[in-house]
Design a protein around this motif. Structure first.
Motif, PDB file in Angstrom:
ATOM      1  N   UNK A   1       0.828  -1.201   0.000  1.00  0.00           N
ATOM      2  CA  UNK A   1       0.000   0.000   0.000  1.00  0.00           C
ATOM      3  C   UNK A   1       0.868   1.259   0.000  1.00  0.00           C
ATOM      4  N   UNK A   2       1.886   1.211   0.838  1.00  0.00           N
ATOM      5  CA  UNK A   2       2.757   2.377   0.930  1.00  0.00           C
ATOM      6  C   UNK A   2       3.432   2.619  -0.414  1.00  0.00           C
ATOM      7  N   UNK A   3       3.868   1.522  -1.025  1.00  0.00           N
ATOM      8  CA  UNK A   3       4.562   1.647  -2.296  1.00  0.00           C
ATOM      9  C   UNK A   3       3.703   2.315  -3.355  1.00  0.00           C
ATOM     10  N   UNK A   4       2.429   1.910  -3.375  1.00  0.00           N
ATOM     11  CA  UNK A   4       1.642   2.438  -4.478  1.00  0.00           C
ATOM     12  C   UNK A   4       1.008   3.761  -4.129  1.00  0.00           C
ATOM     13  N   UNK A   5       0.838   4.028  -2.825  1.00  0.00           N
ATOM     14  CA  UNK A   5       0.300   5.323  -2.466  1.00  0.00           C
ATOM     15  C   UNK A   5       1.423   6.347  -2.455  1.00  0.00           C
ATOM     16  N   UNK A   6       2.635   5.865  -2.162  1.00  0.00           N
ATOM     17  CA  UNK A   6       3.762   6.745  -1.895  1.00  0.00           C
ATOM     18  C   UNK A   6       4.405   7.448  -3.080  1.00  0.00           C
ATOM     19  N   UNK A   7       4.683   6.706  -4.152  1.00  0.00           N
ATOM     20  CA  UNK A   7       5.649   7.257  -5.103  1.00  0.00           C
ATOM     21  C   UNK A   7       5.096   8.431  -5.905  1.00  0.00           C
ATOM     22  N   UNK A   8       5.015   9.569  -5.246  1.00  0.00           N
ATOM     23  CA  UNK A   8       4.636  10.781  -5.968  1.00  0.00           C
ATOM     24  C   UNK A   8       5.921  11.374  -6.520  1.00  0.00           C
ATOM     25  N   UNK A   9       6.480  10.712  -7.499  1.00  0.00           N
ATOM     26  CA  UNK A   9       7.753  11.191  -8.003  1.00  0.00           C
ATOM     27  C   UNK A   9       7.559  12.556  -8.652  1.00  0.00           C
ATOM     28  N   UNK A  10       8.380  13.470  -8.267  1.00  0.00           N
ATOM     29  CA  UNK A  10       8.215  14.849  -8.711  1.00  0.00           C
ATOM     30  C   UNK A  10       8.359  14.963 -10.221  1.00  0.00           C
ATOM     31  N   UNK A  11       8.872  13.902 -10.804  1.00  0.00           N
ATOM     32  CA  UNK A  11       9.127  13.976 -12.229  1.00  0.00           C
ATOM     33  C   UNK A  11       7.849  13.961 -13.054  1.00  0.00           C
ATOM     34  N   UNK A  12       6.737  13.510 -12.419  1.00  0.00           N
ATOM     35  CA  UNK A  12       5.514  13.410 -13.198  1.00  0.00           C
ATOM     36  C   UNK A  12       4.508  14.474 -12.793  1.00  0.00           C
ATOM     37  N   UNK A  13       3.741  14.948 -13.777  1.00  0.00           N
ATOM     38  CA  UNK A  13       2.631  15.832 -13.465  1.00  0.00           C
ATOM     39  C   UNK A  13       1.375  14.986 -13.498  1.00  0.00           C
ATOM     40  N   UNK A  14       0.743  14.886 -12.309  1.00  0.00           N
ATOM     41  CA  UNK A  14      -0.395  13.978 -12.238  1.00  0.00           C
ATOM     42  C   UNK A  14      -1.708  14.728 -12.172  1.00  0.00           C
ATOM     43  N   UNK A  15      -2.672  14.217 -12.882  1.00  0.00           N
ATOM     44  CA  UNK A  15      -4.049  14.682 -12.715  1.00  0.00           C
ATOM     45  C   UNK A  15      -4.891  13.436 -12.469  1.00  0.00           C
ATOM     46  N   UNK A  16      -6.105  13.651 -11.930  1.00  0.00           N
ATOM     47  CA  UNK A  16      -6.940  12.506 -11.584  1.00  0.00           C
ATOM     48  C   UNK A  16      -8.115  12.378 -12.521  1.00  0.00           C
ATOM     49  N   UNK A  17      -8.671  11.176 -12.547  1.00  0.00           N
ATOM     50  CA  UNK A  17      -9.881  10.990 -13.326  1.00  0.00           C
ATOM     51  C   UNK A  17     -10.835  10.088 -12.571  1.00  0.00           C
ATOM     52  N   UNK A  18     -12.070  10.551 -12.448  1.00  0.00           N
ATOM     53  CA  UNK A  18     -13.113   9.874 -11.706  1.00  0.00           C
ATOM     54  C   UNK A  18     -14.025   9.255 -12.758  1.00  0.00           C
ATOM     55  N   UNK A  19     -13.761   7.998 -13.096  1.00  0.00           N
ATOM     56  CA  UNK A  19     -14.365   7.424 -14.298  1.00  0.00           C
ATOM     57  C   UNK A  19     -15.217   6.201 -13.969  1.00  0.00           C
ATOM     58  N   UNK A  20     -16.337   6.040 -14.641  1.00  0.00           N
ATOM     59  CA  UNK A  20     -17.150   4.841 -14.404  1.00  0.00           C
ATOM     60  C   UNK A  20     -16.572   3.613 -15.082  1.00  0.00           C
ATOM     61  N   UNK A  21     -15.667   2.943 -14.406  1.00  0.00           N
ATOM     62  CA  UNK A  21     -15.043   1.765 -15.016  1.00  0.00           C
ATOM     63  C   UNK A  21     -15.798   0.489 -14.689  1.00  0.00           C
ATOM     64  N   UNK A  22     -16.655   0.571 -13.649  1.00  0.00           N
ATOM     65  CA  UNK A  22     -17.518  -0.580 -13.382  1.00  0.00           C
ATOM     66  C   UNK A  22     -18.920  -0.040 -13.178  1.00  0.00           C
ATOM     67  N   UNK A  23     -19.881  -0.939 -13.049  1.00  0.00           N
ATOM     68  CA  UNK A  23     -21.265  -0.508 -12.891  1.00  0.00           C
ATOM     69  C   UNK A  23     -21.907  -0.244 -14.232  1.00  0.00           C
ATOM     70  N   UNK A  24     -23.084   0.387 -14.185  1.00  0.00           N
ATOM     71  CA  UNK A  24     -23.896   0.404 -15.395  1.00  0.00           C
ATOM     72  C   UNK A  24     -23.346   1.329 -16.474  1.00  0.00           C
ATOM     73  N   UNK A  25     -22.517   2.316 -16.108  1.00  0.00           N
ATOM     74  CA  UNK A  25     -21.976   3.212 -17.125  1.00  0.00           C
ATOM     75  C   UNK A  25     -20.651   2.722 -17.691  1.00  0.00           C
ATOM     76  N   UNK A  26     -20.217   1.557 -17.219  1.00  0.00           N
ATOM     77  CA  UNK A  26     -18.905   1.089 -17.667  1.00  0.00           C
ATOM     78  C   UNK A  26     -18.894   0.837 -19.174  1.00  0.00           C
ATOM     79  N   UNK A  27     -20.082   0.632 -19.751  1.00  0.00           N
ATOM     80  CA  UNK A  27     -20.186   0.489 -21.201  1.00  0.00           C
ATOM     81  C   UNK A  27     -19.535   1.698 -21.885  1.00  0.00           C
ATOM     82  N   UNK A  28     -19.722   2.867 -21.261  1.00  0.00           N
ATOM     83  CA  UNK A  28     -19.175   4.091 -21.844  1.00  0.00           C
ATOM     84  C   UNK A  28     -17.792   4.414 -21.293  1.00  0.00           C
ATOM     85  N   UNK A  29     -17.629   4.088 -20.001  1.00  0.00           N
ATOM     86  CA  UNK A  29     -16.409   4.484 -19.301  1.00  0.00           C
ATOM     87  C   UNK A  29     -15.144   4.002 -19.987  1.00  0.00           C
TER      88      UNK A  29
END
Lengths: 293, 367, 290, 254
Positions: free
Chosen positions: B12-40
């Protein structure tokens, strides 16, 4: 850590919800698969009333009453059938409730949902209010826990268990099983409504899509996973389910596989459910681990 | 037991942790499961395509851009959990919002209060305009489209129609605006009903349309439902003019409904398919996903990511206020695949409404 | 009048598909007394596997592709039981229910992993329905009806005429007693799971032929299929058929009187009322005190 | 005390109980005998309200109980046992007993929260009472054992204790001695005598004829759903119809 606060609030609300189902499922042996309807009634009544200008606390009380009355109205006819048939009757009732919410747009705004549900006056809206809401949810959960422990640790709870184990025996000893079950359902419904109001005023937006069978399954999971028929079981179960559901977000899935994230999470989630049921069929806190054994 | 717990925590720490400054990160709140996943899934593919291009062009000021995808289960609760995680755990200053308007409405107060930029690529509800200063959308509001459908109906000289719509936030919202505009202009609605989402059998609904003897049906629905209705109407020999909205404008509709989709006319927020931007997008898409058709709203998702990249390059810092200004600045006169993305004071973009039709098993512009 | 008759016809056909799903459920429920949620996934897997065998690289004709698809679905159904349900059989039905929910999640997501969430279709040529003096029926609809009737007929004969069928019914009556009487449980469960999977796959393939494929296609029909089971009386094959038809007809006739947004509401309300007035299903019998 | 008037019950074509009338006064222990399937248990189910009467009526003291639900009949002081033991296996023996007590304030939700002192006092009293009964039954050392761990005979005794907790005026026992060893039977008989002395009426179904003869002042004999004899056990042994009912059945079986 707003996220942590958020997860904790969710876990507390789900504990209340799970405890209410446990009263019916765990203690009275009633397979209520439509419990989400009462959660929904609590949420909708509370939200609609507070939108209509009723103070939030009064709206919450009305919501509890509405959930309780509906519970009684459902229980009396539905208890004519037993076991899985009761389950399917309640399941169908919950779907009917959702469809009414979806289609009666003059009242519920239908699928558009109700946004902007206010918080109780003493809690700041939005993010600033989160610690206060956490406290509120915590007190609510503790209150519910104490109430249910008193209820189930009493002669009332004992009678419920007798009824669950052997209805004929209970009748032979003068227990009015119908009345006991109705009481259990009403109490369970009021508490589910309580969880629903907590939810609505926290999340501040509700729509019929929040009250589907999926939600019932989730809370069923909390109860069975934690240990039905015990006081701590549903609490532990709810915390485990909510935290686990969030924890899968942190699974180390390489970016190249992002397309596969959701299915993989689903597979893991489902797999863990199966494994837990196989290894701990009575939940994490099994009921029948009594003294003197 | 302890050991495995330790491993889990480390992971968990490994995957939550590595905010390497080298990357510019943005987030996406996407319907990957559930009824809209057809579109997501399609949204995600379009975003990934844009991302690839951004990074091929050198990323953001030399560092690569990355999108952190969070699944929202297609529910409001899931969307709220996902946004809380993106804001407070990943500490991302800029997020792409969930798809359905109802889910979007659930999360936008959270973004606004956290001063996190939230961008919508396909949420159309008119109410989103009121969300606040940190909320943008590259997709035009429903208010415009409802009027568009009503105008189309009238130009085609259908003054008596049956109105049916998918029973969800999008369908109901659009239908209400259409109804208001259409009846105000003297149109008559012969029969009006919602149809359920995700059913496989709409034959009885089709029968109800047939019973009204209408010449035209306004059917505001999604792809799957639309295709099923068209197909089942075709089977019973129902001959009406179908008028549809933007959410069913997809090659998938034609693929699913086949010949039954022939002659459907619909409105959609249009953009020219002749622009160099569109042609480049189309070529890139076909190169990256050779066996996939361009998904519904794929162009908007693509534009959203590209525009965001532009804003990130322009931003003085990653502070909310700077990002907000950069977004507005980047939008000014930006010509994306889907046209002009200049934001108004609500963070909305304007739109040209065009009409689409299906001719010879292909979606074409209707003139 | 013809309007209502056409609605009725639509109801009968929709109901026959519910019945195909319900039969498998009712067999499992009748013998093992738990609601198998993962039954929904057998429906979708049947359809998707057929798609796999009928499209490149295999590209078999549809009627040939059905065979390995149904066999593989039966294999999935059988392994469900072997690896998960059998070890849990001594537990409570609720444990089995939750395990089947977990399994349903897993199978559905494996499906999505392989084929994605997007809609799929068999891309059959589109056909106008046949018209009989104003009533419309399509070939596939007729196929659905015929398949439902044929399958149920075969099942009925199997249950009443063969020795296996008799031991199966004995098990449905009383699991422990049947074991004492020398009914071979592994054999019975093998037969039950094979039958349940075959019916689910057949229903799924027909449904996919009629409309299209998506990972949720099974779950969407599960509640109604299960309601059909209970309406018909658990373990009762003809009951499941009638229950399915009843629900199909109720919801389609409802369209004439209510907004189609209430289509499901009508069928649920009918289920609810029927449960209250016939608490043991249409054919169920009341059992007394022991 | 218990008066049964022309009671009839049919299951489909099967006449389980047909036109049975009988009366039990304050005579102590009354037996109900008859071959298997003669309708004895059905009659018990009818008396205690578990089956609905087709015809006739039943009176318990001044009350007509023919149409009452089981729990109301139980509250009048007419308590029954079942043919097979039905312990609550996951409760302790003492909890099994306490749960059977009628009219507990703590079984109502409001008093539970509004009158906690009263609830506690009642619980203590019930606890004492239960211990007293367990002492009588020689089960006191097992009070805190889970009921599921008791032997079959001990469970039967515990069930008797449970019935006593309910404050009965009349007890209906369905084969109380079936399947338990002679020592426990002796104890059971002892207890039954003690109960008679306290004025509690006992009505029991029993196959052990010597025991019936020893225990009962009066017996009723049923065959094929009908009452064929009423009298003392001694008279019953000499009554040709009774002998025929038993022997006839046996011959037929042979």
């Amino acid at each position: 850590m707003d996220y942590l606060l958020h997860v904790m609030i969710l876990a507390l609300i789900y504990s209340v919800f799970a405890m209410s189902l446990n009263l019916e499922l765990g203690y009275a042996g009633l397979y209520n698969f439509g419990h989400v309807a009462f959660f929904g009634i609590g949420a909708y009544v509370s939200a609609l009333l507070s939108h209509a200008g009723v103070p939030v606390s009064a709206a919450m009380i009305c919501a509890l009453a509405a959930a309780g009355i509906t519970g009684a109205l459902l229980a009396v006819p539905a208890l004519r059938v037993s076991g899985d048939y009761f389950g399917i009757a309640t399941l169908v009732f919950a779907e009917m409730f959702r469809l009414v919410c979806l289609n009666e747009r003059w009242l519920t705004k239908g699928p558009m949902g109700l946004p902007g549900i206010p918080r109780p006056a003493w809690i700041a809206p939005g993010v600033e209010g989160m610690p206060a809401y956490l406290l509120f949810a915590f007190l609510a959960a503790v209150g519910t826990f104490v109430f249910i422990r008193r209820l189930t640790g009493s002669p009332f709870g004992r009678a419920l268990k007798v009824i669950r184990e052997d209805e004929h025996m209970a009748q032979a000893f003068g227990k009015n099983i119908l009345l006991f079950k109705v009481k259990a359902i009403v109490a369970g419904s009021v508490l589910a409504g309580w969880a629903g109001t907590l939810w609505a005023h926290y999340i501040s937006y509700i729509s019929p899509a929040d009250f589907t069978l999926t939600e019932t399954i989730l809370v069923l999971l909390c109860v069975v996973l934690g240990g039905r028929g015990t006081n701590w079981g549903p609490v532990v179960g709810a915390i485990a389910v909510v935290f686990f559901g969030e924890a899968v977000r942190f699974l180390p899935i390489p970016p190249a596989l992002t397309r596969y994230v959701a299915p993989l999470q689903g597979i893991i989630y489902g797999g863990i459910l199966v494994v837990i049921m196989m290894k701990m069929p009575n939940g994490m806190i099994p009921e029948h681990r009594r003294k003197n054994t | 037991m302890k050991k495995s717990l330790g491993i889990i925590i480390c992971v968990f720490l490994l995957c939550a942790g590595p905010l390497s400054a080298a990357e510019v990160k943005v987030g996406s709140n996407t319907p990957l499961s559930g009824k809209l996943s057809v579109y997501g899934e399609g949204f995600q593919q379009a975003m990934l395509l844009a991302l690839e291009e951004v990074n091929a062009e050198g990323g953001i000021k030399g560092s690569p851009m990355q999108i952190v995808f969070e699944d929202n289960n297609s529910t409001a609760a899931g969307a709220v959990s996902a946004i809380q995680k993106l804001i407070t755990v990943d500490k991302l200053p800029l997020l792409f919002g969930p798809a359905a308007s109802s889910n979007f409405l659930a999360v936008c107060p959270i973004a606004q209060q956290n001063k996190t930029i939230l961008i919508a690529a396909e949420s159309a509800a008119a109410e989103i305009s009121k969300c606040g200063s940190f909320v943008f959308r590259v997709f035009p509001s429903d208010a415009l489209q409802g009027i568009g459908v009503a105008e189309l109906t009238q130009t085609l000289k259908y003054d008596q129609v049956v109105l049916t719509y998918i029973n969800n936030d999008w369908g109901v919202g659009l239908a209400e605006i259409f109804k208001k505009k259409f009846t105000a202009a003297g149109g008559k609605i012969l029969d009006e009903f919602a149809h359920d989402e995700g059913k496989t059998d709409y034959r009885s609904e089709v029968l109800r349309i047939r019973k009204s003897n209408a010449k035209a049906v306004v059917n505001l629905t999604y792809i799957k439902e639309g295709a099923t209705v068209l197909k089942q109407a075709y089977e019973t020999g129902l001959k009406v003019q179908w008028l549809m909205g933007s959410a069913s404008k997809s090659p998938k509709l034609v693929e699913l409904a086949g010949e039954a989709a022939e002659g459907v006319i619909g409105t959609y927020p249009t953009f020219s398919q002749e622009t160099p931007q569109y042609k480049a997008f189309k070529a890139a898409w076909e190169k990256k996903y050779p066996d996939k058709k361009i998904p519904v709203f794929g162009e908007y998702n693509y534009d959203m990511v590209k525009l965001t990249a532009k804003a990130l390059r322009m931003a003085k810092s990653m502070a909310p206020e700077d990002l907000r200004k950069a977004m507005i600045e980047a939008g000014k006169g930006y010509m994306g695949v889907t046209g002009d993305k200049t934001f108004d004071e609500n963070g909305d973009v304007g739109a040209v409404y065009g009409c689409w039709t299906v001719k010879q098993q292909a979606i074409q512009d209707y003139k | 009048m013809s309007y209502y008759l056409q609605l009725l016809l639509n109801g009968v056909i929709a109901g026959s598909v519910y019945a195909l799903f319900a039969v498998g459920l009712t067999l499992v429920y009748g013998v093992f007394r738990f609601i198998n949620f993962a039954h929904a996934e057998l429906i979708s897997w049947g359809a998707y596997l057929t798609l796999m065998f009928s499209s490149p690289p295999v590209s078999w004709p549809l009627c040939l592709a059905v065979i390995p698809a149904v066999l593989l679905t039966a294999f999935i159904g059988f392994s469900q039981d072997w690896f998960i349900y059998r070890p849990l059989r001594r537990g409570s039905p609720i444990t089995l229910l939750i395990a089947s929910i977990g399994l349903s999640y897993m199978l559905r997501n494996v499906l999505r992993l392989i084929w994605g969430s997007d809609l799929m279709t068999f891309s059959l040529p589109l056909a106008r329905g046949f018209e009989f003096s104003g009533y419309y029926v399509t070939g596939i609809q007729l196929l659905m009806l015929a398949a439902a009737l044929l399958f149920l007929m075969i099942l009925y004969l199997l249950l009443t005429k063969s020795l296996m069928g008799k031991s199966l019914r004995a098990t449905a009556d009383n699991l422990e007693l049947a074991a004492i009487m020398g009914v071979s449980m592994p054999k019975v469960s093998a037969v039950v799971w094979t039958l349940a999977s075959v019916f689910a796959a057949a229903g799924g393939i027909l449904l996919a032929l009629d409309t299209n494929l998506e990972p949720m296609m099974g779950v969407a029909n599960l509640i109604k299929a299960f309601a059909a089971v209970l309406l018909g009386g658990a373990g009762n094959v003809w009951g499941a058929l009638l229950g399915g038809l009843f629900i199909g007809i109720a919801e389609n006739l409802g369209v004439a009187f209510f907004s189609p947004g209430y289509k499901d509401f009508v069928s649920f309300a009918v289920i609810f009322l029927l449960l209250l007035f016939r608490p043991r299903g249409i054919f169920g019998l009341l059992t007394g005190v022991r | 005390m218990l008066r049964i008037q022309n009671v009839t019950k049919a299951f489909g074509a099967l006449m389980a109980v047909h036109g049975v009338s009988l009366e039990i006064g304050d005579t102590g222990v009354t037996g109900l005998v008859g071959p298997n399937g003669s309708g004895k248990s059905t009659l018990f189910h009818l008396i205690t309200g578990f089956y609905r009467l087709d015809q006739g009526d039943i009176f318990f003291g001044p009350h007509s109980i023919g149409r009452l639900p089981p729990h109301e009949i139980s509250r009048l002081g007419l308590i029954r046992s079942f043919q097979h033991t039905r312990p609550l296996p996951f409760m302790t023996v003492i909890d099994n007993l306490i749960a059977a007590a009628p009219g507990q304030t703590g079984e109502l939700i409001w008093p539970l929260f509004l009158k906690p002192a009263r609830v506690r006092r009642e619980e203590n009293n019930l606890h004492e009472k239960a211990r007293g009964i367990l002492r009588l039954l020689d089960l006191l050392p097992l009070a805190d054992e889970l009921a599921g761990r008791l032997s079959y005979g001990q469970q039967k005794l515990m069930e008797l204790g449970r019935i006593l907790m309910a404050g009965p005026r009349m007890i209906l026992l369905d084969e109380p001695t079936a399947g338990i060893n002679p020592t426990l039977i002796r104890r059971l008989v002892e207890v039954l005598h003690r109960l008679c002395e306290q004025g509690i009426q006992i009505f029991l179904i029993e196959h052990n004829m010597p025991l019936v003869a020893k225990l009962c002042q009066h017996v009723f004999v049923m065959d094929s759903g009908e009452l064929i004899f009423s009298g003392t056990p001694k008279q019953a042994r000499e009554e040709p119809r009774v002998i025929e009912a038993y022997l006839g059945r046996e011959n037929h079986a042979a």
